[in-house]
Scaffold this motif. Structure first.
Motif, mmCIF file in Angstrom:
data_model
loop_
_atom_site.group_PDB
_atom_site.id
_atom_site.type_symbol
_atom_site.label_atom_id
_atom_site.label_comp_id
_atom_site.label_asym_id
_atom_site.label_seq_id
_atom_site.Cartn_x
_atom_site.Cartn_y
_atom_site.Cartn_z
ATOM 1 N N ARG A 32 -12.883 32.985 5.308
ATOM 2 C CA ARG A 32 -14.313 32.682 5.331
ATOM 3 C C ARG A 32 -15.085 33.677 6.188
ATOM 4 N N GLY A 33 -14.379 34.714 6.601
ATOM 5 C CA GLY A 33 -15.064 35.787 7.295
ATOM 6 C C GLY A 33 -15.253 35.595 8.787
ATOM 7 N N GLU A 34 -14.734 34.501 9.319
ATOM 8 C CA GLU A 34 -14.880 34.265 10.751
ATOM 9 C C GLU A 34 -13.978 35.243 11.510
ATOM 10 N N THR A 35 -14.386 35.580 12.686
ATOM 11 C CA THR A 35 -13.577 36.537 13.433
ATOM 12 C C THR A 35 -12.938 35.924 14.670
ATOM 13 N N SER A 36 -13.475 34.772 15.108
ATOM 14 C CA SER A 36 -12.811 34.112 16.229
ATOM 15 C C SER A 36 -12.839 32.598 16.077
ATOM 16 N N ILE A 37 -11.965 31.946 16.805
ATOM 17 C CA ILE A 37 -11.820 30.497 16.690
ATOM 18 C C ILE A 37 -11.371 29.970 18.038
#
Lengths: 231, 231
Positions: A32-37
């Motif tokens: 989903r294109g997220e780069t951090s969590i």
DNA sequence: GGATGTGAAGTAGTTCACAGCC
DNA sequence: GGCTGTGAACTACTTCACATCC
């Protein structure tokens, strides 16, 4: 004297079972294109507390950034490494009945470095058939080399199959037959028993309470949420 | 005030998971004409220590005889009672792909009071087929009443199916999709995830040691033997 | 401020060791 | 004598709470 201790400390069994779940979550995030969590988000999606996530991940080395969480790419790489996804494994499957066929044709079973090496069955009607790109061999043939053996035969036949696999140097078995296996020390067996899962569910239904939280995953066949939240 | 406390104390989760195994063992003993069995024998066949067996069984009430062990008939009856095998459960299955078909046709899945109530699928090519004596219904139809729902759909569809089941008052779910589900408090979810089992096995292979005893069962997907025996 | 990483506390489950009963 | 049932010790895992670092 002091051994260098290359492995962090060796992960606990529950932690190991949760890593694949975390990884699935991280990959979804990545897609989903997220780069951090952060641990809170992972925990919610995995059905465990943020603390548990942090402890689990801390076991892989210090890979988070205080204040901002974990980098998706780093996490994915490090978990994959810990689980050995970079390597490749040969899997033999014994017992090509309904279940065996369903498994080899499933897109989610043989993943992450697992490769199908050969299929075996005892039934002459099945031997010779081509399934999932492999011609089913007779169980009487010599066994190919493999790292993992999957047992999908009727319970009466399971022990004999396990013996054969062990004799062929396969020391990791995944047993779908409702039958406890005896294997020599040094061989790992994991059990997947559908009917036991159903029975556990029925126990909890009968007894009202149970670890039936409003929830998510705990690990595998285990249960839903952790302990009931008091609030 | 004091509630009568009819239930012994409520069994621990690991104990519940072991009971079906014990029962299988006891039934085998019974079929072979044996009339009594002791904790040592059960433990060997179940892959746990005799002490664990005794503690588990003590949770069902005092049903052994000191000096001679447990009476096979009594044990079978009492375990069956604890697991609710006397009652009958309606099971609906959603997702009649390869795996779903394999499960409903398996002789070891729907046992011990579990009865198939209905089959559902979204694929028009599958809806209308007769499988295991049931005509597959469309997932858009209203859901029949049931106690347990089995989810065998692709992971993307799993949450929607779970929601539908919960809305239809099914509060015990067995999920075969590699997907964590969110359900309201009071609904139980158990997960069966084949690929996680494989990944755990691979982890242990890579890391040499593990709970890879010469062993038997621990519970479900869990592992082989308990901790490595020092001797 | 905000989230990680981790000692310390708490909880759950297993194993030991033996008293109790047949 | 033999095997169950169980308090007590132990081990494993989780959760709390907070110091630490970005």
């Amino acid at each position: 004297m002091a051994t260098p201790r290359l492995r962090p400390h060796r992960l606990s069994e529950p932690t190991i079972a949760r890593l694949p779940v975390y990884q699935r979550i991280v990959e979804g995030w990545q897609r989903r294109g997220e780069t951090s969590i952060d641990s809170q988000q992972i925990g919610e999606l995995a059905g465990v507390t943020a603390t548990t996530v942090r402890r689990d991940l801390a076991g892989l080395g210090s890979l988070g950034t205080r204040g901002s969480g974990y980098e998706v790419d780093v996490l994915k790489a490090r978990i994959g490494e810990a689980l050995g996804h970079d390597r490749s494994y040969q899997v033999v499957m014994v017992g090509i009945g309904n279940l065996g066929r369903a498994l080899v044709n499933s897109s989610s079973f043989l993943i992450r470095g697992a490769h199908l090496a050969a299929l075996y069955d005892a039934d002459p009607a099945i031997v010779g058939q081509e399934i999932a790109g492999h011609v089913v061999r007779s169980i009487d043939e010599e066994m190919v080399e493999a790292t993992v053996g999957v047992i999908c035969v009727p319970p009466e036949a399971a022990q004999a199959v396990a013996d054969k696999l062990v004799a062929a140097n396969v020391h990791a078995l995944l047993n779908f037959a409702p039958q406890v296996l005896t294997v020599p020390l040094g061989t790992a067996v994991h059990y997947v028993d559908f009917s036991i899962e159903l029975q556990i569910l029925m126990y909890h239904l009968n007894n009202g309470t149970g670890p039936l939280g409003g929830g998510l995953l705990h690990s595998l066949g285990i249960s839903a949420t952790g302990p009931l939240r008091p609030s």
